[in-house]
Design a protein around this motif. Structure first.
Motif, PDB file in Angstrom:
ATOM      1  N   TYR A  67       6.618   1.853  -0.982  1.00 56.14           N
ATOM      2  CA  TYR A  67       7.835   2.389  -0.387  1.00 56.14           C
ATOM      3  C   TYR A  67       7.636   3.770   0.250  1.00 56.14           C
ATOM      4  CZ  TYR A  67       9.993  -1.467  -2.860  1.00 56.14           C
ATOM      5  OH  TYR A  67      10.306  -2.732  -3.308  1.00 56.14           O
ATOM      6  N   PHE A  68       6.686   4.536  -0.262  1.00 56.95           N
ATOM      7  CA  PHE A  68       6.432   5.860   0.306  1.00 56.95           C
ATOM      8  C   PHE A  68       4.973   6.221   0.069  1.00 56.95           C
ATOM      9  CE2 PHE A  68       6.003  10.419   0.381  1.00 56.95           C
ATOM     10  CZ  PHE A  68       6.792  10.799   1.452  1.00 56.95           C
ATOM     11  N   ALA A  69       4.316   6.718   1.114  1.00 53.27           N
ATOM     12  CA  ALA A  69       2.916   7.108   0.976  1.00 53.27           C
ATOM     13  C   ALA A  69       2.587   8.224   1.955  1.00 53.27           C
ATOM     14  CB  ALA A  69       1.991   5.913   1.229  1.00 53.27           C
ATOM     15  N   VAL A  70       1.755   9.144   1.508  1.00 57.84           N
ATOM     16  CA  VAL A  70       1.197  10.167   2.392  1.00 57.84           C
ATOM     17  C   VAL A  70      -0.074   9.601   3.010  1.00 57.84           C
ATOM     18  CG1 VAL A  70       0.200  12.485   2.543  1.00 57.84           C
ATOM     19  CG2 VAL A  70       2.166  12.066   1.052  1.00 57.84           C
ATOM     20  N   LEU A  71      -0.180   9.667   4.330  1.00 60.07           N
ATOM     21  CA  LEU A  71      -1.314   9.067   5.040  1.00 60.07           C
ATOM     22  C   LEU A  71      -2.289  10.098   5.601  1.00 60.07           C
ATOM     23  CD1 LEU A  71       0.554   6.278   7.062  1.00 60.07           C
ATOM     24  CD2 LEU A  71      -0.454   6.127   4.771  1.00 60.07           C
ATOM     25  N   GLU A  72      -1.794  11.258   5.997  1.00 58.74           N
ATOM     26  CA  GLU A  72      -2.659  12.290   6.566  1.00 58.74           C
ATOM     27  C   GLU A  72      -2.178  13.664   6.115  1.00 58.74           C
ATOM     28  OE1 GLU A  72      -2.769  11.977  10.809  1.00 58.74           O
ATOM     29  OE2 GLU A  72      -3.636   9.964  10.814  1.00 58.74           O
ATOM     30  N   SER A  87       0.635  20.099   8.164  1.00 54.04           N
ATOM     31  CA  SER A  87       1.297  18.916   8.707  1.00 54.04           C
ATOM     32  C   SER A  87       0.991  17.726   7.805  1.00 54.04           C
ATOM     33  CB  SER A  87       0.815  18.611  10.132  1.00 54.04           C
ATOM     34  OG  SER A  87       1.119  19.666  11.008  1.00 54.04           O
ATOM     35  N   LEU A  88       2.002  16.904   7.588  1.00 54.05           N
ATOM     36  CA  LEU A  88       1.834  15.669   6.829  1.00 54.05           C
ATOM     37  C   LEU A  88       2.250  14.487   7.689  1.00 54.05           C
ATOM     38  CD1 LEU A  88       3.392  16.408   3.297  1.00 54.05           C
ATOM     39  CD2 LEU A  88       1.019  16.710   4.017  1.00 54.05           C
ATOM     40  N   VAL A  89       1.541  13.376   7.548  1.00 49.29           N
ATOM     41  CA  VAL A  89       1.988  12.094   8.084  1.00 49.29           C
ATOM     42  C   VAL A  89       2.275  11.211   6.874  1.00 49.29           C
ATOM     43  CG1 VAL A  89       1.339  10.018   9.352  1.00 49.29           C
ATOM     44  CG2 VAL A  89       0.722  12.277  10.247  1.00 49.29           C
ATOM     45  N   PHE A  90       3.502  10.691   6.805  1.00 49.70           N
ATOM     46  CA  PHE A  90       3.828   9.816   5.683  1.00 49.70           C
ATOM     47  C   PHE A  90       4.524   8.554   6.168  1.00 49.70           C
ATOM     48  CE2 PHE A  90       6.784  13.461   5.671  1.00 49.70           C
ATOM     49  CZ  PHE A  90       7.996  12.847   5.949  1.00 49.70           C
ATOM     50  N   LEU A 106      25.956  -8.937   3.443  1.00 51.08           N
ATOM     51  CA  LEU A 106      26.999  -9.100   4.444  1.00 51.08           C
ATOM     52  C   LEU A 106      26.385  -9.454   5.785  1.00 51.08           C
ATOM     53  CD1 LEU A 106      29.265  -6.041   3.529  1.00 51.08           C
ATOM     54  CD2 LEU A 106      29.521  -8.438   2.831  1.00 51.08           C
ATOM     55  N   TRP A 107      25.139  -9.033   5.993  1.00 49.93           N
ATOM     56  CA  TRP A 107      24.389  -9.386   7.198  1.00 49.93           C
ATOM     57  C   TRP A 107      22.908  -9.230   6.875  1.00 49.93           C
ATOM     58  CZ3 TRP A 107      27.710  -5.156   7.099  1.00 49.93           C
ATOM     59  CH2 TRP A 107      27.094  -3.908   6.961  1.00 49.93           C
ATOM     60  N   GLU A 108      22.090  -9.786   7.702  1.00 47.55           N
ATOM     61  CA  GLU A 108      20.643  -9.730   7.506  1.00 47.55           C
ATOM     62  C   GLU A 108      20.067  -8.491   8.176  1.00 47.55           C
ATOM     63  OE1 GLU A 108      18.742 -11.833   5.763  1.00 47.55           O
ATOM     64  OE2 GLU A 108      20.446 -13.073   5.170  1.00 47.55           O
ATOM     65  N   GLU A 109      19.162  -7.812   7.453  1.00 40.49           N
ATOM     66  CA  GLU A 109      18.439  -6.677   8.014  1.00 40.49           C
ATOM     67  C   GLU A 109      16.955  -6.889   7.761  1.00 40.49           C
ATOM     68  OE1 GLU A 109      19.844  -3.015   6.430  1.00 40.49           O
ATOM     69  OE2 GLU A 109      21.765  -3.095   7.486  1.00 40.49           O
ATOM     70  N   ASP A 110      16.162  -6.776   8.811  1.00 38.23           N
ATOM     71  CA  ASP A 110      14.727  -6.969   8.690  1.00 38.23           C
ATOM     72  C   ASP A 110      14.073  -5.783   7.985  1.00 38.23           C
ATOM     73  OD1 ASP A 110      14.840  -9.384  10.047  1.00 38.23           O
ATOM     74  OD2 ASP A 110      14.539  -8.430  12.011  1.00 38.23           O
ATOM     75  N   PRO A 111      12.974  -6.032   7.267  1.00 40.96           N
ATOM     76  CA  PRO A 111      12.211  -4.916   6.687  1.00 40.96           C
ATOM     77  C   PRO A 111      11.662  -4.021   7.809  1.00 40.96           C
ATOM     78  CG  PRO A 111      11.546  -7.016   5.724  1.00 40.96           C
ATOM     79  CD  PRO A 111      12.417  -7.343   6.904  1.00 40.96           C
ATOM     80  N   VAL A 112      11.528  -2.740   7.497  1.00 41.39           N
ATOM     81  CA  VAL A 112      11.020  -1.778   8.473  1.00 41.39           C
ATOM     82  C   VAL A 112       9.984  -0.877   7.801  1.00 41.39           C
ATOM     83  CG1 VAL A 112      11.568   0.169   9.988  1.00 41.39           C
ATOM     84  CG2 VAL A 112      13.155  -1.741   9.807  1.00 41.39           C
ATOM     85  N   THR A 113       8.849  -0.736   8.439  1.00 36.91           N
ATOM     86  CA  THR A 113       7.840   0.244   8.023  1.00 36.91           C
ATOM     87  C   THR A 113       7.783   1.323   9.092  1.00 36.91           C
ATOM     88  OG1 THR A 113       6.518  -1.402   6.829  1.00 36.91           O
ATOM     89  CG2 THR A 113       5.421   0.648   7.460  1.00 36.91           C
ATOM     90  N   ALA A 114       8.084   2.551   8.707  1.00 39.05           N
ATOM     91  CA  ALA A 114       8.152   3.662   9.658  1.00 39.05           C
ATOM     92  C   ALA A 114       7.212   4.776   9.226  1.00 39.05           C
ATOM     93  CB  ALA A 114       9.576   4.194   9.761  1.00 39.05           C
ATOM     94  N   CYS A 115       6.633   5.457  10.189  1.00 37.26           N
ATOM     95  CA  CYS A 115       5.762   6.595   9.905  1.00 37.26           C
ATOM     96  C   CYS A 115       6.320   7.853  10.566  1.00 37.26           C
ATOM     97  CB  CYS A 115       4.340   6.328  10.392  1.00 37.26           C
ATOM     98  SG  CYS A 115       3.465   5.097   9.379  1.00 37.26           S
ATOM     99  N   PRO A 136      -0.669   5.208  11.891  1.00 29.56           N
ATOM    100  CA  PRO A 136      -2.106   5.189  12.168  1.00 29.56           C
ATOM    101  C   PRO A 136      -2.727   3.864  11.727  1.00 29.56           C
ATOM    102  CG  PRO A 136      -1.462   7.216  11.042  1.00 29.56           C
ATOM    103  CD  PRO A 136      -0.281   6.299  10.982  1.00 29.56           C
ATOM    104  N   GLN A 137      -3.621   3.355  12.522  1.00 32.21           N
ATOM    105  CA  GLN A 137      -4.268   2.097  12.185  1.00 32.21           C
ATOM    106  C   GLN A 137      -5.167   2.275  10.960  1.00 32.21           C
ATOM    107  OE1 GLN A 137      -6.357   0.512  15.564  1.00 32.21           O
ATOM    108  NE2 GLN A 137      -4.495  -0.258  16.535  1.00 32.21           N
ATOM    109  N   ASP A 138      -5.120   1.268  10.085  1.00 32.85           N
ATOM    110  CA  ASP A 138      -5.984   1.216   8.895  1.00 32.85           C
ATOM    111  C   ASP A 138      -5.796   2.425   7.978  1.00 32.85           C
ATOM    112  OD1 ASP A 138      -7.128  -1.164   9.910  1.00 32.85           O
ATOM    113  OD2 ASP A 138      -8.548   0.003  11.115  1.00 32.85           O
ATOM    114  N   ALA A 139      -4.646   3.090   8.085  1.00 33.96           N
ATOM    115  CA  ALA A 139      -4.407   4.248   7.220  1.00 33.96           C
ATOM    116  C   ALA A 139      -4.157   3.799   5.781  1.00 33.96           C
ATOM    117  CB  ALA A 139      -3.213   5.045   7.726  1.00 33.96           C
ATOM    118  N   ARG A 140      -4.668   4.552   4.847  1.00 39.18           N
ATOM    119  CA  ARG A 140      -4.481   4.258   3.425  1.00 39.18           C
ATOM    120  C   ARG A 140      -3.793   5.435   2.741  1.00 39.18           C
ATOM    121  NH1 ARG A 140      -9.908   1.131   1.245  1.00 39.18           N
ATOM    122  NH2 ARG A 140      -9.923  -0.529   2.829  1.00 39.18           N
ATOM    123  N   PRO A 141      -2.999   5.143   1.721  1.00 35.26           N
ATOM    124  CA  PRO A 141      -2.323   6.230   1.006  1.00 35.26           C
ATOM    125  C   PRO A 141      -3.320   7.238   0.439  1.00 35.26           C
ATOM    126  CG  PRO A 141      -1.367   4.114   0.407  1.00 35.26           C
ATOM    127  CD  PRO A 141      -2.593   3.819   1.226  1.00 35.26           C
TER     128      PRO A 141
END
Length: 264
Positions: A67-72, A87-90, A106-115, A136-141
């Motif tokens: 649900y939450f991760a720091v990437l950079e 600076s942080l990228v999360f 009440l309505w459908e909402e698609d999952p969202v992954t945001a950075c 970022p591509q291939d980013a890991r927590p």
């Protein structure tokens, strides 16, 4: 100035006709924006010592990397309070309605992954708050290393008295500091992190044969004095006296504070 953030519509004319290109805003929604803003505002103050300290703060209460991760983490050391220091990228994940019971929908909402990218200066997150970016591509927590404990070890209090009593009759400031560095007990190792404490800051002041010393760290300020009449003392003044704008925490302030009663 923030990079991106607004959907752009560009057209290009080619030999075969007109082709339309649409550049869309990076993924995210109101819930991920809110989460990102809340985290950035929360960790902006007190001022972190480096990027790892901001990252550790960001991860407090956000223990599931799904649900939450720091990437950079990017450090930009500066003495200018207005300039970016870290600076942080999360990454923020909003499951939408995929994890809610059907009866609640009440309505459908698609999952969202945001950075997001969040820049911090001395005063906190910079104007505009976190900015949506493409993940970022291939980013890991990233799990930042644990923080070293700060403070003044309990063993320093009696050591101060012994070291002061053993000083020569008319020591110089350098001699006092050398004695402190040579004879103070080693800092302990934190049982939880297995890291040694940060070495406390030391200072000494000598005037007319009177000696004042301090060890400061983690908000604590151990004071010590030796007067020409043979008096030796070591104590912790109330923090209201040692904070900036008051007496402070220095060898000179230790001598000044020796005869000052604590505030009522």
């Amino acid at each position: 100035m923030k990079r991106g953030g607004i959907a752009l519509l560009a057209t290009a004319v080619v030999a075969a006709g007109i082709t339309t290109y649409v550049v869309t805003r990076p993924d995210g929604n109101g819930d991920t924006d809110k989460k990102a803003a809340e985290v950035a505002d929360r960790i902006g103050y007190p001022v972190g010592t480096d990027g790892n300290s901001y990252a550790r703060s960001a991860l407090e209460g956000n223990t599931d990397p799904k649900y939450f991760a720091v990437l950079e983490i990017t450090d930009s050391p500066t003495n200018d309070p207005q300039k970016i220091r870290t600076s942080l990228v999360f990454r923020v994940y909003d499951p939408g309605t995929s994890e809610s019971p059907p009866s609640w929908r009440l309505w459908e909402e698609d999952p969202v992954t945001a950075c997001y990218r969040a820049d911090f200066n001395y005063y906190g997150v910079t104007d505009g708050g976190p900015e949506r970016i493409r993940c970022p591509q291939d980013a890991r927590p990233i799990t930042p290393p644990p923080a070293q404990r700060t403070g003044v070890p309990d063993t320093y209090l009696e050591a101060f008295k012994t070291i002061l009593a053993e000083l020569p009759p008319a020591p110089t400031q350098d001699e006092v500091l050398a004695a402190l560095r040579a004879k103070l007990p080693p800092v302990p190792v934190d049982e939880q992190t297995k890291l040694p404490w940060v070495e406390p800051r030391l200072d000494a002041f000598v005037k007319d044969g009177n000696v004042g010393i301090i060890a400061g760290g983690g908000g604590s300020c151990l004071n010590g004095v030796r007067l020409t009449n043979g008096t030796v003392a070591a104590w912790y003044p109330p923090r209201v006296q040692t904070q900036p704008g008051e007496y402070g925490c220095s060898g000179q302030s230790a001598l000044a504070l020796y005869n000052v009663p604590p505030p009522k």
